[in-house]
Design a protein around this motif. Structure first.
Motif, PDB file in Angstrom:
ATOM      1  N   LYS A  34       0.839  -1.205   0.000  1.00 33.75           N
ATOM      2  CA  LYS A  34       0.000   0.000   0.000  1.00 33.75           C
ATOM      3  C   LYS A  34       0.873   1.254   0.000  1.00 33.75           C
ATOM      4  O   LYS A  34       0.646   2.186  -0.773  1.00 33.75           O
ATOM      5  CB  LYS A  34      -0.922  -0.001   1.211  1.00 33.75           C
ATOM      6  CG  LYS A  34      -1.824   1.203   1.274  1.00 33.75           C
ATOM      7  CD  LYS A  34      -2.703   1.174   2.514  1.00 33.75           C
ATOM      8  CE  LYS A  34      -3.492   2.466   2.617  1.00 33.75           C
ATOM      9  NZ  LYS A  34      -4.185   2.597   3.874  1.00 33.75           N
ATOM     10  N   LEU A  35       1.886   1.272   0.865  1.00 36.57           N
ATOM     11  CA  LEU A  35       2.778   2.429   0.936  1.00 36.57           C
ATOM     12  C   LEU A  35       3.540   2.615  -0.372  1.00 36.57           C
ATOM     13  O   LEU A  35       3.727   3.749  -0.830  1.00 36.57           O
ATOM     14  CB  LEU A  35       3.752   2.278   2.111  1.00 36.57           C
ATOM     15  CG  LEU A  35       3.141   2.391   3.495  1.00 36.57           C
ATOM     16  CD1 LEU A  35       4.180   2.038   4.562  1.00 36.57           C
ATOM     17  CD2 LEU A  35       2.587   3.782   3.735  1.00 36.57           C
ATOM     18  N   LEU A  36       3.977   1.521  -0.970  1.00 40.46           N
ATOM     19  CA  LEU A  36       4.689   1.603  -2.240  1.00 40.46           C
ATOM     20  C   LEU A  36       3.781   2.179  -3.320  1.00 40.46           C
ATOM     21  O   LEU A  36       4.199   3.029  -4.107  1.00 40.46           O
ATOM     22  CB  LEU A  36       5.199   0.223  -2.650  1.00 40.46           C
ATOM     23  CG  LEU A  36       5.955   0.148  -3.970  1.00 40.46           C
ATOM     24  CD1 LEU A  36       7.209   1.017  -3.917  1.00 40.46           C
ATOM     25  CD2 LEU A  36       6.316  -1.287  -4.288  1.00 40.46           C
ATOM     26  N   GLY A  37       2.536   1.740  -3.336  1.00 44.70           N
ATOM     27  CA  GLY A  37       1.582   2.272  -4.305  1.00 44.70           C
ATOM     28  C   GLY A  37       1.355   3.756  -4.115  1.00 44.70           C
ATOM     29  O   GLY A  37       1.272   4.524  -5.088  1.00 44.70           O
ATOM     30  N   GLU A  38       1.261   4.186  -2.861  1.00 43.51           N
ATOM     31  CA  GLU A  38       1.087   5.613  -2.578  1.00 43.51           C
ATOM     32  C   GLU A  38       2.298   6.409  -3.041  1.00 43.51           C
ATOM     33  O   GLU A  38       2.150   7.502  -3.604  1.00 43.51           O
ATOM     34  CB  GLU A  38       0.842   5.827  -1.084  1.00 43.51           C
ATOM     35  CG  GLU A  38      -0.510   5.320  -0.610  1.00 43.51           C
ATOM     36  CD  GLU A  38      -0.681   5.400   0.899  1.00 43.51           C
ATOM     37  OE1 GLU A  38       0.239   5.872   1.597  1.00 43.51           O
ATOM     38  OE2 GLU A  38      -1.739   4.974   1.382  1.00 43.51           O
ATOM     39  N   LYS A  39       3.486   5.868  -2.816  1.00 40.87           N
ATOM     40  CA  LYS A  39       4.706   6.568  -3.249  1.00 40.87           C
ATOM     41  C   LYS A  39       4.779   6.639  -4.764  1.00 40.87           C
ATOM     42  O   LYS A  39       5.175   7.654  -5.331  1.00 40.87           O
ATOM     43  CB  LYS A  39       5.965   5.878  -2.691  1.00 40.87           C
ATOM     44  CG  LYS A  39       6.099   6.018  -1.192  1.00 40.87           C
ATOM     45  CD  LYS A  39       6.214   7.466  -0.799  1.00 40.87           C
ATOM     46  CE  LYS A  39       6.271   7.629   0.687  1.00 40.87           C
ATOM     47  NZ  LYS A  39       6.142   9.006   1.122  1.00 40.87           N
ATOM     48  N   ASP A  40       4.414   5.543  -5.434  1.00 36.17           N
ATOM     49  CA  ASP A  40       4.398   5.556  -6.907  1.00 36.17           C
ATOM     50  C   ASP A  40       3.432   6.616  -7.423  1.00 36.17           C
ATOM     51  O   ASP A  40       3.738   7.336  -8.371  1.00 36.17           O
ATOM     52  CB  ASP A  40       3.992   4.183  -7.460  1.00 36.17           C
ATOM     53  CG  ASP A  40       5.106   3.141  -7.337  1.00 36.17           C
ATOM     54  OD1 ASP A  40       6.267   3.557  -7.126  1.00 36.17           O
ATOM     55  OD2 ASP A  40       4.809   1.940  -7.450  1.00 36.17           O
ATOM     56  N   LEU A  41       2.283   6.732  -6.768  1.00 33.36           N
ATOM     57  CA  LEU A  41       1.295   7.753  -7.163  1.00 33.36           C
ATOM     58  C   LEU A  41       1.848   9.152  -6.953  1.00 33.36           C
ATOM     59  O   LEU A  41       1.700  10.031  -7.818  1.00 33.36           O
ATOM     60  CB  LEU A  41       0.002   7.567  -6.369  1.00 33.36           C
ATOM     61  CG  LEU A  41      -1.140   8.526  -6.676  1.00 33.36           C
ATOM     62  CD1 LEU A  41      -1.544   8.414  -8.134  1.00 33.36           C
ATOM     63  CD2 LEU A  41      -2.330   8.232  -5.771  1.00 33.36           C
ATOM     64  N   GLU A  42       2.506   9.388  -5.831  1.00 30.53           N
ATOM     65  CA  GLU A  42       3.111  10.691  -5.544  1.00 30.53           C
ATOM     66  C   GLU A  42       4.152  11.049  -6.606  1.00 30.53           C
ATOM     67  O   GLU A  42       4.210  12.184  -7.080  1.00 30.53           O
ATOM     68  CB  GLU A  42       3.773  10.694  -4.171  1.00 30.53           C
ATOM     69  CG  GLU A  42       2.801  10.724  -3.012  1.00 30.53           C
ATOM     70  CD  GLU A  42       3.506  10.644  -1.673  1.00 30.53           C
ATOM     71  OE1 GLU A  42       4.714  10.933  -1.576  1.00 30.53           O
ATOM     72  OE2 GLU A  42       2.831  10.271  -0.697  1.00 30.53           O
ATOM     73  N   ILE A  43       4.958  10.066  -6.984  1.00 31.50           N
ATOM     74  CA  ILE A  43       6.002  10.302  -7.985  1.00 31.50           C
ATOM     75  C   ILE A  43       5.359  10.680  -9.315  1.00 31.50           C
ATOM     76  O   ILE A  43       5.804  11.625  -9.989  1.00 31.50           O
ATOM     77  CB  ILE A  43       6.908   9.061  -8.126  1.00 31.50           C
ATOM     78  CG1 ILE A  43       7.756   8.907  -6.866  1.00 31.50           C
ATOM     79  CG2 ILE A  43       7.786   9.158  -9.376  1.00 31.50           C
ATOM     80  CD1 ILE A  43       8.508   7.589  -6.775  1.00 31.50           C
ATOM     81  N   GLU A  44       4.327   9.966  -9.694  1.00 34.76           N
ATOM     82  CA  GLU A  44       3.638  10.278 -10.954  1.00 34.76           C
ATOM     83  C   GLU A  44       3.018  11.669 -10.936  1.00 34.76           C
ATOM     84  O   GLU A  44       3.049  12.390 -11.933  1.00 34.76           O
ATOM     85  CB  GLU A  44       2.565   9.217 -11.251  1.00 34.76           C
ATOM     86  CG  GLU A  44       3.108   7.904 -11.731  1.00 34.76           C
ATOM     87  CD  GLU A  44       3.926   8.016 -13.007  1.00 34.76           C
ATOM     88  OE1 GLU A  44       3.485   8.723 -13.939  1.00 34.76           O
ATOM     89  OE2 GLU A  44       5.009   7.406 -13.066  1.00 34.76           O
ATOM     90  N   LEU A  45       2.448  12.055  -9.803  1.00 38.20           N
ATOM     91  CA  LEU A  45       1.833  13.367  -9.690  1.00 38.20           C
ATOM     92  C   LEU A  45       2.878  14.480  -9.775  1.00 38.20           C
ATOM     93  O   LEU A  45       2.590  15.572 -10.286  1.00 38.20           O
ATOM     94  CB  LEU A  45       1.047  13.489  -8.390  1.00 38.20           C
ATOM     95  CG  LEU A  45      -0.243  12.669  -8.318  1.00 38.20           C
ATOM     96  CD1 LEU A  45      -0.832  12.755  -6.910  1.00 38.20           C
ATOM     97  CD2 LEU A  45      -1.243  13.156  -9.345  1.00 38.20           C
ATOM     98  N   LEU A  46       4.077  14.241  -9.286  1.00 34.02           N
ATOM     99  CA  LEU A  46       5.118  15.235  -9.293  1.00 34.02           C
ATOM    100  C   LEU A  46       5.776  15.386 -10.675  1.00 34.02           C
ATOM    101  O   LEU A  46       6.447  16.367 -10.931  1.00 34.02           O
ATOM    102  CB  LEU A  46       6.182  14.918  -8.246  1.00 34.02           C
ATOM    103  CG  LEU A  46       5.698  15.038  -6.799  1.00 34.02           C
ATOM    104  CD1 LEU A  46       6.787  14.535  -5.846  1.00 34.02           C
ATOM    105  CD2 LEU A  46       5.351  16.489  -6.465  1.00 34.02           C
ATOM    106  N   ARG A  47       5.570  14.445 -11.539  1.00 38.69           N
ATOM    107  CA  ARG A  47       6.189  14.502 -12.874  1.00 38.69           C
ATOM    108  C   ARG A  47       5.440  15.398 -13.782  1.00 38.69           C
ATOM    109  O   ARG A  47       4.464  15.827 -13.884  1.00 38.69           O
ATOM    110  CB  ARG A  47       6.263  13.119 -13.489  1.00 38.69           C
ATOM    111  CG  ARG A  47       7.341  12.294 -12.838  1.00 38.69           C
ATOM    112  CD  ARG A  47       7.467  10.957 -13.537  1.00 38.69           C
ATOM    113  NE  ARG A  47       8.510  10.220 -12.829  1.00 38.69           N
ATOM    114  CZ  ARG A  47       8.813   8.986 -13.099  1.00 38.69           C
ATOM    115  NH1 ARG A  47       8.183   8.331 -14.045  1.00 38.69           N
ATOM    116  NH2 ARG A  47       9.755   8.383 -12.446  1.00 38.69           N
TER     117      ARG A  47
END
Length: 51
Positions: A38-51
């Motif tokens: 779950k945490l990894l998925g949230e981090k992946d989402l954050e990274i995508e949003l920042l791009r």
């Protein structure tokens, strides 16, 4: 269980307490893994949003 006892011997058969402990350990690890995923998925989402 009978096959296991015949193949590996009575002393190699896990006790009820050992099986309970293994089950609890597996459940704990599964919970931790779900949290990590779950945490990894949230981090992946954050990274995508920042791009």
């Amino acid at each position: 269980m009978k096959f296991y006892k015949e193949r590996f011997g009575e002393e190699a058969t896990p006790s009820v307490q050992e099986r309970i402990e293994d089950t609890e350990r597996v459940q704990d690890l599964e919970t931790k893994m779900e949290t990590a995923i779950k945490l990894l998925g949230e981090k992946d989402l954050e990274i995508e949003l920042l791009r």
